[in-house]
Design a protein around this motif. Structure first.
Motif, mmCIF file in Angstrom:
data_model
loop_
_atom_site.group_PDB
_atom_site.id
_atom_site.type_symbol
_atom_site.label_atom_id
_atom_site.label_comp_id
_atom_site.label_asym_id
_atom_site.label_seq_id
_atom_site.Cartn_x
_atom_site.Cartn_y
_atom_site.Cartn_z
ATOM 1 N N GLY A 49 0.818 -1.204 0.000
ATOM 2 C CA GLY A 49 0.000 0.000 0.000
ATOM 3 C C GLY A 49 0.848 1.249 0.000
ATOM 4 N N LEU A 50 0.178 2.349 0.261
ATOM 5 C CA LEU A 50 0.826 3.659 0.315
ATOM 6 C C LEU A 50 1.050 4.034 1.775
ATOM 7 N N VAL A 51 2.268 4.437 2.096
ATOM 8 C CA VAL A 51 2.597 4.800 3.466
ATOM 9 C C VAL A 51 3.526 6.004 3.444
ATOM 10 N N GLN A 52 3.448 6.816 4.467
ATOM 11 C CA GLN A 52 4.319 7.979 4.562
ATOM 12 C C GLN A 52 5.715 7.571 5.028
ATOM 13 N N PRO A 53 6.718 8.364 4.684
ATOM 14 C CA PRO A 53 8.070 8.075 5.187
ATOM 15 C C PRO A 53 8.068 7.958 6.706
ATOM 16 N N LEU A 91 4.650 -1.097 7.444
ATOM 17 C CA LEU A 91 3.743 -2.014 6.755
ATOM 18 C C LEU A 91 4.181 -3.423 7.088
ATOM 19 N N ARG A 92 3.223 -4.344 7.056
ATOM 20 C CA ARG A 92 3.567 -5.751 7.167
ATOM 21 C C ARG A 92 3.052 -6.478 5.944
ATOM 22 N N LEU A 93 3.967 -7.083 5.225
ATOM 23 C CA LEU A 93 3.608 -7.894 4.070
ATOM 24 C C LEU A 93 3.426 -9.341 4.509
ATOM 25 N N SER A 94 2.469 -9.987 3.871
ATOM 26 C CA SER A 94 2.207 -11.396 4.154
ATOM 27 C C SER A 94 2.297 -12.198 2.867
ATOM 28 N N CYS A 95 2.722 -13.427 2.992
ATOM 29 C CA CYS A 95 2.807 -14.335 1.853
ATOM 30 C C CYS A 95 2.211 -15.668 2.274
ATOM 31 N N ALA A 96 1.146 -16.059 1.585
ATOM 32 C CA ALA A 96 0.474 -17.322 1.874
ATOM 33 C C ALA A 96 0.909 -18.372 0.864
ATOM 34 N N ALA A 97 1.279 -19.535 1.362
ATOM 35 C CA ALA A 97 1.757 -20.621 0.503
ATOM 36 C C ALA A 97 0.751 -21.764 0.482
ATOM 37 N N SER A 98 0.498 -22.282 -0.714
ATOM 38 C CA SER A 98 -0.425 -23.396 -0.851
ATOM 39 C C SER A 98 0.368 -24.681 -0.990
ATOM 40 N N SER A 99 0.581 -25.333 0.115
ATOM 41 C CA SER A 99 1.254 -26.626 0.121
ATOM 42 C C SER A 99 0.956 -27.259 1.472
ATOM 43 N N LYS A 111 11.316 4.253 3.916
ATOM 44 C CA LYS A 111 11.909 5.381 3.207
ATOM 45 C C LYS A 111 11.382 5.397 1.765
ATOM 46 N N PRO A 112 11.415 6.551 1.123
ATOM 47 C CA PRO A 112 10.971 6.600 -0.283
ATOM 48 C C PRO A 112 11.712 5.602 -1.174
ATOM 49 N N GLU A 113 12.960 5.343 -0.867
ATOM 50 C CA GLU A 113 13.732 4.390 -1.683
ATOM 51 C C GLU A 113 13.308 2.940 -1.465
ATOM 52 N N ASP A 114 12.421 2.684 -0.526
ATOM 53 C CA ASP A 114 11.855 1.349 -0.360
ATOM 54 C C ASP A 114 10.687 1.106 -1.312
ATOM 55 N N THR A 115 10.286 2.127 -2.040
ATOM 56 C CA THR A 115 9.188 1.982 -2.988
ATOM 57 C C THR A 115 9.550 0.980 -4.067
ATOM 58 N N GLN A 140 2.514 -4.003 -4.411
ATOM 59 C CA GLN A 140 3.144 -2.691 -4.535
ATOM 60 C C GLN A 140 3.261 -2.022 -3.161
ATOM 61 N N VAL A 141 4.450 -1.515 -2.895
ATOM 62 C CA VAL A 141 4.685 -0.689 -1.704
ATOM 63 C C VAL A 141 5.164 0.673 -2.183
ATOM 64 N N THR A 142 4.456 1.704 -1.785
ATOM 65 C CA THR A 142 4.810 3.067 -2.161
ATOM 66 C C THR A 142 4.999 3.899 -0.902
ATOM 67 N N VAL A 143 6.178 4.491 -0.783
ATOM 68 C CA VAL A 143 6.497 5.328 0.380
ATOM 69 C C VAL A 143 6.604 6.769 -0.106
#
Length: 117
Positions: free
Chosen positions: A10-14, A18-26, A88-92, A112-115
């Motif tokens: 998502g969009l977040v300020q500097p 954020l927490r990203l999640s990854c679901a695996a099907s196995s 940081k913006p460079e994490d976008t 997408q991650v936008t800082v």
């Protein structure tokens, strides 16, 4: 091969988080054998490793995110997480989940991650 689905971008300020999640099907057993990682790709740049976690729980991070990002896994839920603090913006970038087992690599579709302020 395992199917991977990312969420949490998502969009977040500097300075935000954020927490990203990854679901695996196995099966849980098979997932526990996978080495998992988070990669990112910014526009015009190559995809780069952000953080990785082995099947035994050992972790490693890109120098640019050390001390700010934390990768973790929950084998009981077939999940991998990337906690991102002090963004940081460079994490976008588009962030991708990756799983590797016996030389085979699986990728998610990316989130997408936008800082930006």
């Amino acid at each position: 091969q395992v199917q991977l689905v990312e969420s949490g971008g998502g969009l977040v300020q500097p300075g935000g988080s954020l927490r990203l999640s990854c679901a695996a099907s196995s099966s849980r057993f098979i997932f526990s054998l996978y080495a998992m990682g988070w990669y990112r790709q910014a526009p015009g740049k190559q995809r780069e490793l952000v953080a990785a976690i082995s099947s035994s729980g050992n972790t490693n991070y890109a120098d640019s995110v050390k001390g700010r990002f934390t990768i973790s896994r929950d084998n009981a839920k077939n999940m991998v997480y990337l906690q991102m603090n002090g963004l940081k913006p460079e994490d976008t970038a588009v962030y991708y989940c990756n799983g590797e087992l016996t030389g085979r690599s699986s990728w998610g579709q990316g989130t997408q991650v936008t800082v930006s302020s």
